[in-house]
Design an enzyme around this catalytic site. Structure first.
Site, PDB file in Angstrom:
ATOM      1  N   TYR A  51      19.118 -10.357  50.632  1.00 42.55           N
ATOM      2  CA  TYR A  51      19.273 -11.785  50.959  1.00 42.55           C
ATOM      3  C   TYR A  51      20.405 -12.410  50.130  1.00 42.55           C
ATOM      4  O   TYR A  51      20.817 -13.532  50.390  1.00 42.55           O
ATOM      5  CB  TYR A  51      17.980 -12.571  50.724  1.00 42.55           C
ATOM      6  CG  TYR A  51      16.799 -12.133  51.552  1.00 42.55           C
ATOM      7  CD1 TYR A  51      16.935 -11.171  52.555  1.00 42.55           C
ATOM      8  CD2 TYR A  51      15.535 -12.679  51.343  1.00 42.55           C
ATOM      9  CE1 TYR A  51      15.838 -10.760  53.302  1.00 42.55           C
ATOM     10  CE2 TYR A  51      14.440 -12.280  52.100  1.00 42.55           C
ATOM     11  CZ  TYR A  51      14.602 -11.315  53.065  1.00 42.55           C
ATOM     12  OH  TYR A  51      13.515 -10.907  53.812  1.00 42.55           O
ATOM     13  N   HIS A 109      11.895  -2.509  51.200  1.00 44.68           N
ATOM     14  CA  HIS A 109      12.217  -3.428  52.296  1.00 44.68           C
ATOM     15  C   HIS A 109      11.975  -2.790  53.676  1.00 44.68           C
ATOM     16  O   HIS A 109      11.291  -3.359  54.520  1.00 44.68           O
ATOM     17  CB  HIS A 109      13.669  -3.893  52.150  1.00 44.68           C
ATOM     18  CG  HIS A 109      13.963  -5.173  52.867  1.00 44.68           C
ATOM     19  ND1 HIS A 109      14.895  -6.073  52.423  1.00 44.68           N
ATOM     20  CD2 HIS A 109      13.462  -5.719  53.996  1.00 44.68           C
ATOM     21  CE1 HIS A 109      14.923  -7.113  53.245  1.00 44.68           C
ATOM     22  NE2 HIS A 109      14.068  -6.908  54.212  1.00 44.68           N
TER      23      HIS A 109
HETATM   24  N1  LIG Z   1      10.532  -7.884  55.261  1.00 40.36           N
HETATM   25  C1  LIG Z   1      11.353  -8.101  56.280  1.00 40.36           C
HETATM   26  O1  LIG Z   1      11.892  -7.157  56.874  1.00 40.36           O
HETATM   27  C2  LIG Z   1      11.626  -9.481  56.709  1.00 40.36           C
HETATM   28  C3  LIG Z   1      11.251 -10.532  55.905  1.00 40.36           C
HETATM   29  N2  LIG Z   1      11.486 -11.833  56.273  1.00 40.36           N
HETATM   30  C4  LIG Z   1      10.996 -12.900  55.379  1.00 40.36           C
HETATM   31  O2  LIG Z   1      10.195 -13.798  56.150  1.00 40.36           O
HETATM   32  C5  LIG Z   1      10.684 -15.117  55.975  1.00 40.36           C
HETATM   33  C6  LIG Z   1      10.392 -15.981  57.188  1.00 40.36           C
HETATM   34  O3  LIG Z   1      10.963 -15.436  58.344  1.00 40.36           O
HETATM   35  P1  LIG Z   1      12.193 -16.092  59.110  1.00 40.36           P
HETATM   36  O4  LIG Z   1      12.901 -15.006  59.826  1.00 40.36           O
HETATM   37  O5  LIG Z   1      12.949 -16.924  58.187  1.00 40.36           O
HETATM   38  O6  LIG Z   1      11.506 -16.937  60.280  1.00 40.36           O
HETATM   39  P2  LIG Z   1      10.375 -18.082  60.387  1.00 40.36           P
HETATM   40  O7  LIG Z   1       9.438 -17.649  61.439  1.00 40.36           O
HETATM   41  O8  LIG Z   1       9.865 -18.474  59.061  1.00 40.36           O
HETATM   42  O9  LIG Z   1      11.217 -19.287  61.015  1.00 40.36           O
HETATM   43  C7  LIG Z   1      12.216 -19.959  60.287  1.00 40.36           C
HETATM   44  C8  LIG Z   1      12.868 -20.968  61.243  1.00 40.36           C
HETATM   45  O10 LIG Z   1      11.898 -21.939  61.638  1.00 40.36           O
HETATM   46  C9  LIG Z   1      12.363 -23.252  61.296  1.00 40.36           C
HETATM   47  N3  LIG Z   1      11.174 -24.000  60.857  1.00 40.36           N
HETATM   48  C10 LIG Z   1      10.460 -23.840  59.725  1.00 40.36           C
HETATM   49  N4  LIG Z   1       9.426 -24.709  59.674  1.00 40.36           N
HETATM   50  C11 LIG Z   1       9.492 -25.435  60.807  1.00 40.36           C
HETATM   51  C12 LIG Z   1       8.710 -26.486  61.332  1.00 40.36           C
HETATM   52  N5  LIG Z   1       7.646 -26.968  60.674  1.00 40.36           N
HETATM   53  N6  LIG Z   1       9.077 -27.031  62.520  1.00 40.36           N
HETATM   54  C13 LIG Z   1      10.148 -26.561  63.198  1.00 40.36           C
HETATM   55  N7  LIG Z   1      10.927 -25.560  62.754  1.00 40.36           N
HETATM   56  C14 LIG Z   1      10.607 -24.997  61.567  1.00 40.36           C
HETATM   57  C15 LIG Z   1      13.370 -23.037  60.175  1.00 40.36           C
HETATM   58  O11 LIG Z   1      14.335 -24.063  60.176  1.00 40.36           O
HETATM   59  P3  LIG Z   1      14.568 -25.062  58.912  1.00 40.36           P
HETATM   60  O12 LIG Z   1      14.902 -24.201  57.735  1.00 40.36           O
HETATM   61  O13 LIG Z   1      15.685 -25.922  59.366  1.00 40.36           O
HETATM   62  O14 LIG Z   1      13.280 -25.824  58.734  1.00 40.36           O
HETATM   63  C16 LIG Z   1      14.009 -21.708  60.589  1.00 40.36           C
HETATM   64  O15 LIG Z   1      14.978 -21.927  61.605  1.00 40.36           O
HETATM   65  C17 LIG Z   1      12.172 -14.906  55.694  1.00 40.36           C
HETATM   66  O16 LIG Z   1      12.786 -16.060  55.175  1.00 40.36           O
HETATM   67  C18 LIG Z   1      12.107 -13.740  54.751  1.00 40.36           C
HETATM   68  O17 LIG Z   1      11.732 -14.189  53.461  1.00 40.36           O
HETATM   69  C19 LIG Z   1      12.075 -12.106  57.478  1.00 40.36           C
HETATM   70  C20 LIG Z   1      12.509 -11.101  58.313  1.00 40.36           C
HETATM   71  C21 LIG Z   1      12.315  -9.699  57.992  1.00 40.36           C
HETATM   72  O1  LIG Z   2      15.179 -10.778  56.674  1.00 39.99           O
HETATM   73  C1  LIG Z   2      14.877  -9.599  56.392  1.00 39.99           C
HETATM   74  O2  LIG Z   2      14.132  -9.302  55.451  1.00 39.99           O
HETATM   75  C2  LIG Z   2      15.409  -8.535  57.183  1.00 39.99           C
HETATM   76  O3  LIG Z   2      15.056  -7.386  57.042  1.00 39.99           O
HETATM   77  C3  LIG Z   2      16.426  -8.930  58.177  1.00 39.99           C
HETATM   78  O4  LIG Z   2      17.524  -8.104  58.103  1.00 39.99           O
HETATM   79  C4  LIG Z   2      15.859  -8.932  59.530  1.00 39.99           C
HETATM   80  O5  LIG Z   2      15.444  -7.661  59.851  1.00 39.99           O
HETATM   81  C5  LIG Z   2      16.874  -9.453  60.470  1.00 39.99           C
HETATM   82  O6  LIG Z   2      17.312 -10.557  60.320  1.00 39.99           O
HETATM   83  C6  LIG Z   2      17.281  -8.606  61.603  1.00 39.99           C
HETATM   84  O7  LIG Z   2      18.172  -9.314  62.397  1.00 39.99           O
END
Ligand SMILES: NC(=O)C1=CN([C@@H]2O[C@H](COP(=O)(O)OP(=O)(O)OC[C@H]3O[C@@H](n4cnc5c(N)ncnc54)[C@H](OP(=O)(O)O)[C@@H]3O)[C@@H](O)[C@H]2O)C=CC1
Ligand SMILES: O=C(O)C(=O)[C@@H](O)[C@H](O)C(=O)CO
Length: 277
Positions: A51, A109
């Site tokens: 990140y 990860h």
């Molecule tokens: N281990 C892995 O492989 C992965 C881990 N992750 C982790 O999971 C976390 C969360 O997943 P993420 O992909 O960010 O997606 P989320 O499902 O958390 O969605 C985030 C989006 O939703 C919006 N949002 C948040 N709260 C609200 C609300 N109350 N109303 C409307 N829109 C909202 C945010 O916009 P805004 O910021 O403008 O509010 C952003 O665009 C990541 O940040 C990361 O830490 C994610 C992907 C893969």
């Molecule tokens: O957000 C994470 O932790 C991820 O692993 C991302 O790379 C996620 O898989 C993604 O954004 C794929 O498009």
């Protein structure tokens, strides 16, 4: 301030039932967003080497209004750091960027099965825990077979498996396996990244019934499934909205109806084939 309850992990540590995702929270704005979240009651911050914001997360911990020991900082070892020594070096690198002397929850990860080094990586994490560099160890994006392999090879069961989980992909079989083995499920992209999920008629109707928002219905569903969601939001109002899900309860029928929205993975992230370095 919202009081976010905790559960006890299989290593005896307390773990929040909801946390903050930090993917794409960067720079001064990112730090401020994280400090706001802690001020609202968040205690779990989820980052990763990939990140590229570990410095910001550490800075948020230092600026936040609560004691360091109240916060759970998660980081993740990327694919390019797989291996026993590489895992320990990766953790040392994260500690340096975070500016902290301990990571509270360290995850692998992605398993990257074609590389074939996640068991060695896991052994490195066990060693890092013994050296006091990390407190709890777990994985992310692991399948049941991969979890079984880790447990059989090392005798150490991950405390957490962080996986894609939202109403379009409820992961019932994997959650049942976790429950059987004492592994805490953590939901990534719990809001399905604000896709059309939040406009689903069922969620709109339940929001009216409970006088909350569709987002809160989704996050309450995660909590009642026994999974810790880590919604990301840069906005303090939306952060508070997301955390404020401990004052109402969905019926079992409504939990089941939300799970019936299932479609499958949304982003082609099958850990058997999707690899990230
Ligand atoms: N281990 C892995 O492989 C992965 C881990 N992750 C982790 O999971 C976390 C969360 O997943 P993420 O992909 O960010 O997606 P989320 O499902 O958390 O969605 C985030 C989006 O939703 C919006 N949002 C948040 N709260 C609200 C609300 N109350 N109303 C409307 N829109 C909202 C945010 O916009 P805004 O910021 O403008 O509010 C952003 O665009 C990541 O940040 C990361 O830490 C994610 C992907 C893969
Ligand atoms: O957000 C994470 O932790 C991820 O692993 C991302 O790379 C996620 O898989 C993604 O954004 C794929 O498009």
């Amino acid at each position: 301030m919202i009081a976010i309850p905790t559960v006890t992990l299989n290593d005896g540590t307390a773990f929040p039932e909801l946390g903050l995702g930090t993917y794409n929270l960067r720079g001064e704005e990112g730090i401020e967003a994280m400090v706001e979240a802690v001020g609202s009651g968040y205690r779990l911050l989820d980052t990763a080497v990939n990140y590229e914001n570990e410095h910001e997360v550490g800075e948020a911990v230092r600026r936040s209004p609560v004691d360091r020991d109240e916060l759970i900082v998660t980081s993740k070892i990327p694919g390019r750091h797989h291996g026993f020594e590489q895992a320990i070096d990766s953790i040392q690198g994260s500690l340096g960027l975070l500016g902290l002397d301990r990571i509270d929850l360290q995850l692998i990860h992605w398993p990257n099965p074609s590389v074939g080094r996640y068991v060695d990586t896991w052994r490195g994490m066990v060693e890092a825990r013994e050296r006091g560099l990390v407190r709890s160890i777990g994985v992310s994006n692991f399948t049941e077979a991969m979890l079984t392999e880790l447990i059989d090879a090392t005798g150490v069961t991950p405390a957490v498996n962080q996986v894609e989980l939202h109403p379009y992909f409820p992961q019932a079989a994997l959650r049942a396996f976790h429950a059987e083995h004492g592994i805490r499920t953590e939901s990534w992209s719990p809001l399905a990244r604000r896709s059309e999920l939040l406009t689903e008629q069922l969620l709109q109707e339940l929001a009216v019934v409970h006088d909350v928002t569709p987002t809160q219905i989704v996050l309450r569903w995660h909590v009642q499934l026994g999974s810790t969601p880590i919604p990301k939001s840069s906005d303090p109002d939306r952060q508070r909205e997301n955390a404020d899900v401990f004052g109402f309860t969905l019926s079992d029928d409504h939990v089941a109806a939300i799970s019936a929205l299932e479609r499958g993975r949304l982003w082609d992230g099958d850990p058997e084939t999707h690899e990230e370095m």
